[in-house]
Design an enzyme around this catalytic site. Structure first.
Site, PDB file in Angstrom:
ATOM      1  N   ASP A 249       0.788  -1.172  -0.029  1.00  0.00           N
ATOM      2  CA  ASP A 249      -0.205  -0.050  -0.105  1.00  0.00           C
ATOM      3  C   ASP A 249       0.907   1.215  -0.087  1.00  0.00           C
ATOM      4  OD1 ASP A 249       1.028  -0.739   2.700  1.00  0.00           O
ATOM      5  OD2 ASP A 249      -0.840  -0.147   3.631  1.00  0.00           O
TER       6      ASP A 249
ATOM      7  N   ASP B  20       6.980   3.889   3.529  1.00  0.00           N
ATOM      8  CA  ASP B  20       7.082   5.098   4.478  1.00  0.00           C
ATOM      9  C   ASP B  20       8.647   5.220   4.889  1.00  0.00           C
ATOM     10  OD1 ASP B  20       6.622   7.398   6.019  1.00  0.00           O
ATOM     11  OD2 ASP B  20       6.210   6.099   7.757  1.00  0.00           O
TER      12      ASP B  20
ATOM     13  N   PHE C 142       0.101  11.719   6.910  1.00  0.00           N
ATOM     14  CA  PHE C 142      -0.559  10.516   7.351  1.00  0.00           C
ATOM     15  C   PHE C 142      -1.957  10.204   6.495  1.00  0.00           C
ATOM     16  CE2 PHE C 142      -3.089   7.817   9.974  1.00  0.00           C
ATOM     17  CZ  PHE C 142      -2.250   6.608   9.795  1.00  0.00           C
TER      18      PHE C 142
HETATM   19  P1  IMP Z   1       7.580   1.609   6.677  1.00  0.00           P
HETATM   20  O1  IMP Z   1       8.120   0.100   7.093  1.00  0.00           O
HETATM   21  O2  IMP Z   1       7.637   2.666   7.615  1.00  0.00           O
HETATM   22  O3  IMP Z   1       7.792   1.756   5.229  1.00  0.00           O
HETATM   23  O4  IMP Z   1       5.903   1.761   6.800  1.00  0.00           O
HETATM   24  C1  IMP Z   1       5.240   0.842   5.897  1.00  0.00           C
HETATM   25  C2  IMP Z   1       3.755   0.345   6.576  1.00  0.00           C
HETATM   26  O5  IMP Z   1       3.398   1.498   7.485  1.00  0.00           O
HETATM   27  C3  IMP Z   1       2.864   0.441   5.398  1.00  0.00           C
HETATM   28  O6  IMP Z   1       2.618  -0.739   5.044  1.00  0.00           O
HETATM   29  C4  IMP Z   1       1.428   0.914   6.336  1.00  0.00           C
HETATM   30  O7  IMP Z   1       1.018  -0.183   6.711  1.00  0.00           O
HETATM   31  C5  IMP Z   1       1.997   1.825   7.292  1.00  0.00           C
HETATM   32  N1  IMP Z   1       2.018   3.435   7.014  1.00  0.00           N
HETATM   33  C6  IMP Z   1       2.943   4.160   6.540  1.00  0.00           C
HETATM   34  N2  IMP Z   1       2.564   5.303   6.412  1.00  0.00           N
HETATM   35  C7  IMP Z   1       1.092   5.122   6.513  1.00  0.00           C
HETATM   36  C8  IMP Z   1       0.087   6.382   6.286  1.00  0.00           C
HETATM   37  O8  IMP Z   1       0.162   7.254   6.042  1.00  0.00           O
HETATM   38  N3  IMP Z   1      -1.113   5.719   6.851  1.00  0.00           N
HETATM   39  C9  IMP Z   1      -1.376   4.518   7.139  1.00  0.00           C
HETATM   40  N4  IMP Z   1      -0.583   3.582   7.186  1.00  0.00           N
HETATM   41  C10 IMP Z   1       0.609   3.874   7.052  1.00  0.00           C
END
Ligand code: IMP
Length: 179
Positions: free
Chosen positions: A103, A106, A156
């Site tokens: 999805d 981040d 977010f």
């Molecule tokens: P990362 O490991 O920091 O790249 O985060 C990835 C996961 O964090 C995604 O698969 C989402 O489940 C969650 N996530 C990151 N940003 C958002 C956001 O803006 N809204 C909702 N979920 C998020």
């Protein structure tokens, strides 16, 4: 129109029609790039469920689908950097062309964790497709990330699969947090 979810306010950000147009473009590119192969598509639950479904419906190549379930936000609006694996991937991917469908990328922590695990299983090729990317939040580049729907700022977001405290996943449009 603004909406409230679990005490936070969100405003419209990316409309369903714009998402659909981008999904269409990505699906066409995937069909061309994977022509002549039978890729294994791995959906990362829960957030990718709508994007994954919309993409695979539009592919005009044969493909296999499977899922894994990872969580890193644990109910807040910032990555905890701790990954919880709720459903382990059990598909045999050695020698296969593998495409991970996410999805959102981040910090990239979840992507690195998953891609590292998959690499050890020796797929023929390994790429990632994400609906959203927050380039300013990325801690290190994700080289396998070849397909991105939209690059966004450090906001977010919820909707079209993404949640805040498990709410908002069913929304057709994507909303961003106000303030
Ligand atoms: P990362 O490991 O920091 O790249 O985060 C990835 C996961 O964090 C995604 O698969 C989402 O489940 C969650 N996530 C990151 N940003 C958002 C956001 O803006 N809204 C909702 N979920 C998020």
């Amino acid at each position: 129109m603004e909406l409230r979810l679990a005490g936070l306010t969100f405003e419209p950000f990316i409309a369903a029609a714009d998402i659909a147009a981008r999904v269409d473009t990505i699906a066409r590119k995937l069909s061309a790039d994977y022509k002549g192969t039978v890729p294994v598509l791995i959906g990362v639950l829960n957030g990718s469920f709508l994007f994954f479904a919309d993409i695979v419906k539009q592919l005009d190549i044969p493909c296999e689908i499977t899922f894994t379930k990872l969580a890193s936000y644990h109910g807040g609006t910032q990555s905890t950097m701790k990954i919880r694996e709720d459903i382990e991937l059990n598909a045999a991917i050695q020698g296969r062309d593998v495409l991970v469908i996410e999805d959102i990328v981040d910090t990239g922590n979840t992507a690195h964790y998953l891609l590292e695990k998959l690499r050890l299983k020796q797929p023929a090729s390994l790429k990632m497709c994400s609906l959203l990317l927050k380039p300013a939040a990325l801690l290190k580049p994700v080289e396998e990330l070849k397909y991105v729907g939209f690059e966004i700022g450090n906001e977010f977001v919820v909707g079209y699969g993404l949640d805040y405290q498990e709410l908002g996943r069913n929304l057709k449009d994507i909303y961003k947090k106000v303030g």
